[in-house]
Design a protein around this motif. Structure first.
Motif, PDB file in Angstrom:
ATOM      1  N   THR A 179      20.920  32.837  19.795  1.00 65.27           N
ATOM      2  CA  THR A 179      21.916  31.808  20.130  1.00 65.27           C
ATOM      3  C   THR A 179      21.483  31.136  21.445  1.00 65.27           C
ATOM      4  O   THR A 179      20.719  31.716  22.218  1.00 65.27           O
ATOM      5  CB  THR A 179      23.340  32.404  20.294  1.00 65.27           C
ATOM      6  N   GLY A 180      21.938  29.935  21.666  1.00 63.09           N
ATOM      7  CA  GLY A 180      21.526  29.209  22.886  1.00 63.09           C
ATOM      8  C   GLY A 180      20.030  28.954  22.885  1.00 63.09           C
ATOM      9  O   GLY A 180      19.380  28.945  23.936  1.00 63.09           O
ATOM     10  N   ALA A 181      19.484  28.713  21.683  1.00 62.40           N
ATOM     11  CA  ALA A 181      18.021  28.583  21.531  1.00 62.40           C
ATOM     12  C   ALA A 181      17.495  27.262  22.086  1.00 62.40           C
ATOM     13  O   ALA A 181      16.287  27.116  22.259  1.00 62.40           O
ATOM     14  CB  ALA A 181      17.646  28.713  20.061  1.00 62.40           C
ATOM     15  N   THR A 182      18.394  26.327  22.379  1.00 63.25           N
ATOM     16  CA  THR A 182      17.931  25.015  22.837  1.00 63.25           C
ATOM     17  C   THR A 182      17.885  24.903  24.360  1.00 63.25           C
ATOM     18  O   THR A 182      17.508  23.865  24.893  1.00 63.25           O
ATOM     19  CB  THR A 182      18.870  23.920  22.289  1.00 63.25           C
ATOM     20  N   GLY A 210      22.512  26.528  18.285  1.00 62.71           N
ATOM     21  CA  GLY A 210      22.845  25.745  19.482  1.00 62.71           C
ATOM     22  C   GLY A 210      23.850  24.697  19.044  1.00 62.71           C
ATOM     23  O   GLY A 210      24.243  24.662  17.868  1.00 62.71           O
ATOM     24  N   THR A 211      24.261  23.830  19.969  1.00 58.89           N
ATOM     25  CA  THR A 211      25.248  22.821  19.564  1.00 58.89           C
ATOM     26  C   THR A 211      24.592  21.540  19.038  1.00 58.89           C
ATOM     27  O   THR A 211      25.211  20.781  18.319  1.00 58.89           O
ATOM     28  CB  THR A 211      26.187  22.434  20.737  1.00 58.89           C
ATOM     29  N   SER A 212      23.324  21.329  19.426  1.00 57.83           N
ATOM     30  CA  SER A 212      22.705  20.049  19.086  1.00 57.83           C
ATOM     31  C   SER A 212      21.708  20.176  17.919  1.00 57.83           C
ATOM     32  O   SER A 212      20.669  20.827  18.039  1.00 57.83           O
ATOM     33  CB  SER A 212      21.993  19.498  20.338  1.00 57.83           C
ATOM     34  N   VAL A 233       5.772  30.938  10.894  1.00 55.55           N
ATOM     35  CA  VAL A 233       6.961  31.761  10.666  1.00 55.55           C
ATOM     36  C   VAL A 233       8.051  30.884  10.040  1.00 55.55           C
ATOM     37  O   VAL A 233       8.027  29.660  10.194  1.00 55.55           O
ATOM     38  CB  VAL A 233       7.500  32.384  11.989  1.00 55.55           C
ATOM     39  N   ASP A 234       9.010  31.523   9.333  1.00 54.52           N
ATOM     40  CA  ASP A 234      10.147  30.775   8.779  1.00 54.52           C
ATOM     41  C   ASP A 234      11.139  30.484   9.900  1.00 54.52           C
ATOM     42  O   ASP A 234      11.456  31.389  10.685  1.00 54.52           O
ATOM     43  CB  ASP A 234      10.895  31.630   7.750  1.00 54.52           C
ATOM     44  N   ILE A 235      11.628  29.267   9.941  1.00 55.82           N
ATOM     45  CA  ILE A 235      12.632  28.933  10.971  1.00 55.82           C
ATOM     46  C   ILE A 235      13.820  28.238  10.308  1.00 55.82           C
ATOM     47  O   ILE A 235      13.652  27.248   9.587  1.00 55.82           O
ATOM     48  CB  ILE A 235      12.046  28.043  12.086  1.00 55.82           C
ATOM     49  N   TYR A 236      14.990  28.771  10.556  1.00 55.49           N
ATOM     50  CA  TYR A 236      16.232  28.223   9.996  1.00 55.49           C
ATOM     51  C   TYR A 236      17.132  27.873  11.181  1.00 55.49           C
ATOM     52  O   TYR A 236      17.213  28.640  12.147  1.00 55.49           O
ATOM     53  CB  TYR A 236      16.887  29.298   9.117  1.00 55.49           C
ATOM     54  N   THR A 237      17.772  26.725  11.145  1.00 63.23           N
ATOM     55  CA  THR A 237      18.606  26.324  12.286  1.00 63.23           C
ATOM     56  C   THR A 237      20.079  26.189  11.876  1.00 63.23           C
ATOM     57  O   THR A 237      20.382  25.777  10.747  1.00 63.23           O
ATOM     58  CB  THR A 237      18.137  24.983  12.884  1.00 63.23           C
ATOM     59  N   ILE A 238      20.944  26.545  12.790  1.00 58.90           N
ATOM     60  CA  ILE A 238      22.396  26.399  12.550  1.00 58.90           C
ATOM     61  C   ILE A 238      23.022  25.771  13.786  1.00 58.90           C
ATOM     62  O   ILE A 238      22.939  26.333  14.887  1.00 58.90           O
ATOM     63  CB  ILE A 238      23.078  27.774  12.290  1.00 58.90           C
ATOM     64  N   ASP A 239      23.623  24.586  13.629  1.00 58.27           N
ATOM     65  CA  ASP A 239      24.310  23.990  14.780  1.00 58.27           C
ATOM     66  C   ASP A 239      25.791  24.361  14.723  1.00 58.27           C
ATOM     67  O   ASP A 239      26.491  24.001  13.774  1.00 58.27           O
ATOM     68  CB  ASP A 239      24.100  22.464  14.844  1.00 58.27           C
TER      69      ASP A 239
END
Ligand code: NAP
Length: 261
Positions: free
Chosen positions: A8-11, A33-35, A52-58
């Motif tokens: 979390t807070g990855a940005t 992150g929020t953005s 690597v696999d990367i999945y994002t959730i805002d």
């Protein structure tokens, strides 16, 4: 089911470097992150360097339902979180009674509530599998009260106490819990907290840490099964000395360090 590290807070300043060090060590990632824009930029950047696999959730973690929404999305996608890094957080500078109450409540929601909820949800699956790691980004602020940032310091005291207790509860079930305690580190933290950086005695008295080096240290400590990982010799020494001093003396020195004239 593939294993993923959820950050979390990855940005932010520290989160980007945590994501980088995990990707470099071949961990698939779930970044939050929020953005959406910042998350997609980071995904693109990391994918250009690491396979690597990367999945994002805002998701805005000030919403009480966000932790459960994240957990549901992850499980619906059939991803297994074997490492959870609760890193999102922010502070607010000023005398408590003069600050915006909703910002203080949001801070508790992000720094404390969402961290506690995400830990609860993902820990159930880790317990079942008897495997997992949780790294909570705490702070050297956790070791004393913090006049002018009262809610923030108190929120990090929660994170430290909570992480230490959980470590003891689940260590014999194949799960490791660690509190990462950075001192001042280069990021957007102070700007977001509304703290004037030119008159900041904390920043003048401490060498501001490089988030890349901090994240490499955090990764190593997590795999060495450290419980409390304090970054920097000066921070370690001060925390040790504080334990020998009366509490009134410690809070007076933090007051002096944080007041702006
Ligand atoms: N920098 C320091 O000196 C320092 C020292 C000790 C501990 N820490 C801790 O380190 C962690 C990371 O902070 P940082 O230094 O990297 O600061 P930062 O650059 O401001 O990054 C903060 C991160 O938290 C996320 N975040 C903030 N509010 C959020 C919300 N409402 N919902 C979801 N995500 C939210 C931000 O996401 P968006 O940008 O997408 O909103 C961003 O990714 C925090 O827990 C902080 O307390 C920092």
């Amino acid at each position: 089911m593939k294993n993923y590290t959820l950050i979390t807070g990855a940005t932010g300043g520290i989160g980007i470097e945590l994501a980088t060090v995990f990707a470099k060590n071949n961990h698939n990632l779930i970044l939050t992150g929020t953005s959406r824009t910042k998350l997609e930029q980071l995904k693109k950047h990391l994918n250009s360097q690491y396979d690597v696999d990367i999945y994002t959730i805002d998701k805005d973690l000030t919403h009480p339902s966000s932790a459960k929404d994240i957990y549901d999305e992850v499980t619906n996608q059939l991803m297994n979180v074997d490492i959870l890094c609760n890193n999102a957080g922010f502070g607010d500078y000023g005398l408590f009674h003069t600050l915006d109450l909703s910002k203080q409540s949001n801070m508790v929601e992000v720094n404390v509530q969402s961290l506690m909820k995400l830990t609860y949800l993902f820990l159930q699956d880790m317990i079942q599998k008897k495997h997992g790691k949780i790294m909570n980004t705490c702070s050297t602020a956790a070791f004393q009260s913090g006049p002018f940032m009262a809610t923030y310091y108190a929120s990090k005291a929660f994170v430290l106490s909570f992480s230490e207790a959980l470590y003891k509860e689940v260590k014999d079930q194949g799960i490791h819990v660690m509190a990462l305690c950075p001192g001042p580190t280069k990021s957007h933290f102070f700007e977001r907290a509304g703290s004037d950086q030119r008159n900041n005695k904390l920043l003048k008295n401490f060498k501001v840490a490089d988030p890349k080096k901090l994240s490499e240290f955090a990764y190593k400590c997590l795999f060495k099964k450290r419980v409390i990982a304090i970054y920097g010799v000066k921070s370690k020494l001060l925390i040790f000395l504080e334990r020998l001093l009366p509490r009134w003396m410690v809070r007076n020195s933090i007051y002096k360090l944080q007041e702006r004239k």
